[in-house]
Write a protein that holds these residues in place. Structure first.
Motif, PDB file in Angstrom:
ATOM      1  N   SER A   9     -29.848 -29.650 -28.473  1.00  0.00           N
ATOM      2  CA  SER A   9     -30.628 -30.583 -27.536  1.00  0.00           C
ATOM      3  C   SER A   9     -30.594 -30.520 -26.117  1.00  0.00           C
ATOM      4  N   ILE A  10     -29.394 -29.982 -25.590  1.00  0.00           N
ATOM      5  CA  ILE A  10     -29.651 -29.673 -24.356  1.00  0.00           C
ATOM      6  C   ILE A  10     -30.574 -28.452 -23.834  1.00  0.00           C
ATOM      7  N   VAL A  13     -34.217 -29.439 -24.160  1.00  0.00           N
ATOM      8  CA  VAL A  13     -34.416 -30.445 -22.900  1.00  0.00           C
ATOM      9  C   VAL A  13     -34.621 -29.526 -21.668  1.00  0.00           C
ATOM     10  N   THR A  17     -38.178 -28.945 -19.610  1.00  0.00           N
ATOM     11  CA  THR A  17     -38.103 -29.444 -18.124  1.00  0.00           C
ATOM     12  C   THR A  17     -38.699 -28.299 -17.287  1.00  0.00           C
ATOM     13  N   PHE A  41     -37.366 -34.274 -17.844  1.00  0.00           N
ATOM     14  CA  PHE A  41     -36.409 -34.407 -18.518  1.00  0.00           C
ATOM     15  C   PHE A  41     -36.286 -35.709 -19.565  1.00  0.00           C
ATOM     16  N   ILE A  42     -37.038 -36.760 -18.811  1.00  0.00           N
ATOM     17  CA  ILE A  42     -37.008 -37.944 -19.782  1.00  0.00           C
ATOM     18  C   ILE A  42     -37.995 -37.673 -20.998  1.00  0.00           C
ATOM     19  N   ALA A  44     -38.509 -34.889 -22.634  1.00  0.00           N
ATOM     20  CA  ALA A  44     -37.975 -33.928 -23.470  1.00  0.00           C
ATOM     21  C   ALA A  44     -36.743 -34.536 -24.089  1.00  0.00           C
ATOM     22  N   THR A  45     -35.937 -35.573 -23.565  1.00  0.00           N
ATOM     23  CA  THR A  45     -35.020 -36.047 -23.891  1.00  0.00           C
ATOM     24  C   THR A  45     -35.526 -37.180 -25.245  1.00  0.00           C
ATOM     25  N   ILE A  46     -36.614 -38.038 -24.759  1.00  0.00           N
ATOM     26  CA  ILE A  46     -37.115 -39.000 -25.805  1.00  0.00           C
ATOM     27  C   ILE A  46     -37.653 -38.108 -27.053  1.00  0.00           C
ATOM     28  N   THR A  48     -36.651 -34.878 -28.118  1.00  0.00           N
ATOM     29  CA  THR A  48     -35.680 -34.425 -28.822  1.00  0.00           C
ATOM     30  C   THR A  48     -35.020 -35.585 -29.649  1.00  0.00           C
ATOM     31  N   GLY A  49     -34.687 -36.628 -29.185  1.00  0.00           N
ATOM     32  CA  GLY A  49     -34.073 -37.761 -30.013  1.00  0.00           C
ATOM     33  C   GLY A  49     -34.875 -38.190 -31.135  1.00  0.00           C
ATOM     34  N   TYR A  52     -34.649 -35.311 -33.619  1.00  0.00           N
ATOM     35  CA  TYR A  52     -33.264 -35.455 -34.265  1.00  0.00           C
ATOM     36  C   TYR A  52     -32.976 -36.460 -35.231  1.00  0.00           C
TER      37      TYR A  52
END
Length: 60
Positions: A9-10, A13, A17, A41-42, A44-46, A48-49, A52
């Motif tokens: 995930s990292i 992201v 980014t 970053f925000i 990509a995090t959303i 990816t979450g 997942y």
């Protein structure tokens, strides 16, 4: 969440980014780079979450 899932995930992201910042700026304005980095970053995090938990729900 397994450690390999967290690392993946990292990585996703981070790659998203960097691509987001690269495609949206010409690297001259440092303030714009920081704003684009935070935005990418925000987002990509959303994404990816969501992916997942969608995969986790489908596989269970």
């Amino acid at each position: 969440m397994l450690s390999t899932d967290i690392l993946l995930s990292i990585a996703i992201v981070g790659i998203y980014t960097l691509v987001h910042v690269y495609l949206r700026t010409n690297y001259n304005d440092k303030k714009k780079i920081l704003i684009l980095f935070a935005e990418g970053f925000i987002i990509a995090t959303i994404i990816t979450g969501i992916l997942y938990y969608l995969i986790k729900h489908i596989s269970s």
